[in-house]
Write an enzyme that holds these catalytic residues in place. Structure first.
Site, short mmCIF file in Angstrom:
data_model
loop_
_atom_site.label_atom_id
_atom_site.label_comp_id
_atom_site.label_asym_id
_atom_site.label_seq_id
_atom_site.Cartn_x
_atom_site.Cartn_y
_atom_site.Cartn_z
N GLU A 19 0.91 -1.27 0.07
CA GLU A 19 0.02 0.25 -0.06
C GLU A 19 0.79 1.17 -0.06
OE1 GLU A 19 -2.71 1.36 -0.37
OE2 GLU A 19 -4.54 0.03 -0.10
N ARG A 102 -8.32 1.01 12.97
CA ARG A 102 -6.76 1.20 12.65
C ARG A 102 -6.78 2.12 11.61
NH1 ARG A 102 -4.89 -0.36 7.91
NH2 ARG A 102 -5.78 -2.23 7.00
N ASN A 104 -5.75 3.89 8.09
CA ASN A 104 -5.66 3.40 6.92
C ASN A 104 -5.10 4.43 5.92
OD1 ASN A 104 -6.10 1.00 5.06
ND2 ASN A 104 -7.84 2.05 4.09
N ASN A 151 -10.45 5.82 2.36
CA ASN A 151 -9.39 5.26 1.22
C ASN A 151 -9.36 6.33 0.25
OD1 ASN A 151 -7.51 3.71 0.21
ND2 ASN A 151 -8.86 1.88 0.70
N ASP A 201 -9.99 1.66 -4.22
CA ASP A 201 -8.82 1.54 -3.12
C ASP A 201 -8.09 2.79 -3.01
OD1 ASP A 201 -6.79 0.60 -1.45
OD2 ASP A 201 -7.71 -1.46 -1.78
#
Length: 289
Positions: A19, A102, A104, A151, A201
């Protein structure tokens, strides 16, 4: 339009969940993270030599600082990494009372803030995540709520429009963005994306204002326009691309991370290099530390 050239970079190790690729134009290095390993990687794509820093918890995203240090969003907050010493310093704990979540996807704005979103990290996935903005003085503000998996952060070439998505809700939005205050206007939906088209994403914006979104459910890279038009879709040699970033000379190369699931072949989790798109990228900002 010419077909782009796609190359799988032979940069071990193949990631579990690659990522947040970030191009450092100052050094010609590409940075990215592996969420579950957890680690941060840096490579010179020309030499394909890799350096890695192990992290103490899941690492969702990263950004570069003007000082040469690195921002890292770990499970328990946004930290600053000194690559020379390997030392970590907490910059901001943006969600101290959200044990389900969490951090991202995150990205540095053109004027030097770090925007980072959270995600529900439990199986049932509820809309308790948010989008935050962190400044160099350690202050932070909440920009959006009601998210599941934040995202797809990216800015228009003039820095005044923010793109944002929710991978679980499969929606892409744009908002007015104020570089002076870091505040955003109401979100306007650009697209509600079907699985077969490619759930959104991570993403990057090109110099013409096109939004390149990793279609993680369909093995594609999609270019969306602000009016909701799906302008272009490129099939990739990986099933689950996670995020693109522009880099290389003139920002004319696109690098794409991907993820590998249990049972996947060796190509999955690879880092891709794409050339010949016919458009350059928009530079990503440096954190004003």
């Amino acid at each position: 339009m010419n077909e782009p050239k796609i190359r799988i970079l032979d940069v071990p190790p193949a990631t579990t969940t690659g990522e947040s690729p970030v191009w450092d134009a100052r050094t010609g290095h590409l940075w990215w993270v592996d969420i579950q390993r957890p680690a941060i990687h840096r490579t010179d794509p020309r030499r394909q030599k890799i350096e890695s820093w192990t992290m103490p918890s899941d690492v969702g995203s990263m950004g570069l600082c003007r000082s040469g240090r690195v921002l890292v969003s770990l499970r328990n907050g946004v930290h600053v990494l000194d690559p020379e010493s390997g030392g970590l310093e907490l910059l901001a704990d943006v969600e101290p009372n959200h044990p389900r979540n969490r951090l991202n996807d995150g990205k540095t704005s053109p004027e030097g803030r770090f925007l980072v979103g959270s995600m529900d990290d439990t199986p049932d996935k509820v809309a308790g995540a948010a989008l935050h903005s962190v400044a160099a003085d350690r202050s932070h503000q909440r920009l959006r709520e009601g998210l599941i998996v934040s995202n797809g952060l990216a800015w228009s070439p003039d820095g005044r429009t923010l793109w944002h998505s929710d991978s679980r809700q499969a929606r892409i939005w744009i908002s007015d963005y104020d570089p002076e205050t870091g505040r955003v206007g109401p979100a306007r939906e650009v697209a509600h994306v079907a699985n077969e088209t490619g759930r959104p994403d991570g993403a990057a914006v090109d110099a013409e204002g096109g939004y390149w979104s990793a279609g993680v459910s369909a093995g594609v890279l999609n270019r969306w326009l602000p009016d909701g038009t799906l302008d272009r879709s490129i099939e990739l040699p990986v099933k689950s691309p996670t995020m693109p970033c522009f880099g290389g000379p003139g920002l004319r190369t696109l690098y794409v991370t991907s993820l590998r699931k249990d049972g996947d072949g060796p190509v999955e989790g690879s880092l891709l290099e794409i050339e010949g798109l016919g458009v350059a990228g928009t530079p990503v900002g440096l954190f004003a530390d």
